[in-house]
Design an enzyme around this catalytic site. Structure first.
Site, PDB file in Angstrom:
ATOM      1  N   ASP A  53      -7.965 -70.877 -48.647  1.00 36.87           N
ATOM      2  CA  ASP A  53      -7.500 -69.980 -47.594  1.00 36.87           C
ATOM      3  C   ASP A  53      -6.005 -70.139 -47.314  1.00 36.87           C
ATOM      4  O   ASP A  53      -5.270 -69.152 -47.240  1.00 36.87           O
ATOM      5  CB  ASP A  53      -8.303 -70.218 -46.316  1.00 36.87           C
ATOM      6  CG  ASP A  53      -9.802 -70.094 -46.557  1.00 36.87           C
ATOM      7  OD1 ASP A  53     -10.199 -69.347 -47.468  1.00 36.87           O
ATOM      8  OD2 ASP A  53     -10.576 -70.772 -45.848  1.00 36.87           O
ATOM      9  N   GLU A 164     -15.554 -67.084 -42.367  1.00 41.11           N
ATOM     10  CA  GLU A 164     -15.370 -68.199 -41.447  1.00 41.11           C
ATOM     11  C   GLU A 164     -15.570 -67.726 -40.015  1.00 41.11           C
ATOM     12  O   GLU A 164     -16.171 -68.407 -39.190  1.00 41.11           O
ATOM     13  CB  GLU A 164     -13.961 -68.756 -41.633  1.00 41.11           C
ATOM     14  CG  GLU A 164     -13.614 -69.976 -40.824  1.00 41.11           C
ATOM     15  CD  GLU A 164     -12.220 -70.481 -41.133  1.00 41.11           C
ATOM     16  OE1 GLU A 164     -12.094 -71.442 -41.926  1.00 41.11           O
ATOM     17  OE2 GLU A 164     -11.246 -69.921 -40.609  1.00 41.11           O
TER      18      GLU A 164
END
Length: 273
Positions: A53, A164
Site C-alpha cells: 500500500d 482495509e
C-alpha cells in the site's frame, strides 16, 4: 448480492474490474487537483513501510509531484522511514524507496517516544496490552508524519484502501488519519495490478501483508488477524459471491468498526431517537 453487500459495495466504490493505466492516471489527477486547489501545499508526506500500500501510494505521489513541477507548480514528495527500533523488513523498505525515488527521505525512530508514552501510562496505573501498544506505534507514526507536514507546508497522504476500510483494519487516528486517501476505491488485488503496471519489483507486491504492530506476534499476517482472506474480501467488494463464513466475517467487521470510518459526532450530527 444481498442488500447489505450492495450497500457496502456502493460505499466502498470498488469497481468489478479496472484498467490499471486509467486507474493510476485517475489517482494521479486527484492528487494533483488537490494540491492545485490548496495554495499552501508544498509537500506530500507519507510513511513507507515496504508493503504494497505505501509503495503504491508513494510511487503515485512521486509521479504526481514530478508532473506538477513540469507544470510550474512547486511541490515535493517526502518519504518517511518510521522504524520501531530495528525493523525486520528494513531491506524491503529500502527496495520500495529505490522504486519510488522520492525527493526527500527522513528516518525517525519511534521507539523512544512510544516506550516513554507506554511507561508514562504505566506510572499512572494504566497497563497497555500488546495490541494496545501496537496502536501506540501506529499513532506515533502518524503524529511524526503530521509534524513533518506542518513543518514543511505539507499534507499527509494515507494508504487506506477499500479492502482495509471495509474491515476497519487500521488504527483510529493512527494509520487511519490522513489528509487524503488516494487509494480508496481500490481493493487489494487492484492495488497489486497497479504496481505491476508501474513496474514495481515483484517481491514488493507479492509480500505477505502485515501491520507488524504487536511485539508478541511480529509480522502477523493481516489475513490471520482478520480471519478472512483478501481474495474473499476483494471478491466481496467486486460484487461476487463469497463463502457464507467469509461473508459473515466481512460484514461483522464492517458493522463493528463503523465508528472508525466516522468523524467525531456533535450534538447536532448524532441521530436522534
Amino acid at each position: 448480492m444481498s442488500d447489505l453487500q450492495s450497500i457496502i459495495v456502493n460505499e466502498m466504490k470498488v469497481k468489478p474490474e479496472i484498467n490499471p493505466q486509467e486507474e493510476a492516471e485517475e489517482i494521479i489527477r486527484f492528487i494533483k487537483n488537490y494540491v492545485q486547489s490548496h495554495s499552501f501545499i508544498k509537500t506530500l508526506v507519507l510513511g513507507i513501510s515496504g508493503g504494497q500500500d505505501s509503495t503504491l501510494a508513494g510511487k503515485l505521489c512521486q509521479i504526481a509531484v514530478e508532473q506538477l513541477r513540469n507544470e510550474n507548480r512547486e511541490c515535493e514528495f517526502v518519504a518517511v522511514k518510521l522504524p520501531y527500533g530495528k525493523q525486520q523488513d528494513a531491506d524491503e523498505v529500502e527496495d520500495a524507496l529505490q522504486f519510488i525515488q522520492p525527493d526527500h527521505i527522513y528516518t525517525v525512530n519511534i521507539k523512544p517516544a512510544v516506550d516513554q508514552s507506554v511507561s508514562s501510562l504505566k506510572e499512572a496505573g494504566i497497563n497497555l496490552t500488546d495490541f494496545q501498544r501496537g496502536n501506540e506505534k501506529a499513532r506515533e507514526r502518524m503524529k511524526v508524519q503530521f509534524s513533518i507536514a506542518s513543518n514543511q507546508s505539507g499534507i499527509v497522504v494515507g494508504t487506506d484502501h477499500s479492502a482495509e476500510n471495509v474491515t476497519g483494519f487500521f488504527t483510529k487516528y493512527g494509520d487511519g488519519a490522513a489528509d487524503i486517501a488516494p487509494l480508496f476505491g481500490l481493493d487489494k488485488r487492484q492495488g497489486k495490478q497497479l504496481l505491476i503496471y508501474l513496474n514495481a519489483p515483484q517481491h514488493l507486491y507479492e509480500k505477505v501483508p502485515t501491520a507488524d504492530l504487536e511485539d508478541d506476534k511480529p509480522q502477523l499476517p493481516d489475513e490471520e488477524a482478520l480471519g478472512v482472506t483478501y481474495k474473499d474480501i476483494d471478491d466481496y467488494l467486486e460484487g461476487k459471491q463469497v463463502p457464507s463464513e467469509a461473508k459473515s466475517i466481512i460484514e461483522t467487521h464492517y458493522v463493528t468498526n463503523a465508528h472508525k470510518r466516522e468523524l467525531a459526532y456533535t450534538r447536532y450530527t448524532w441521530p436522534k431517537n
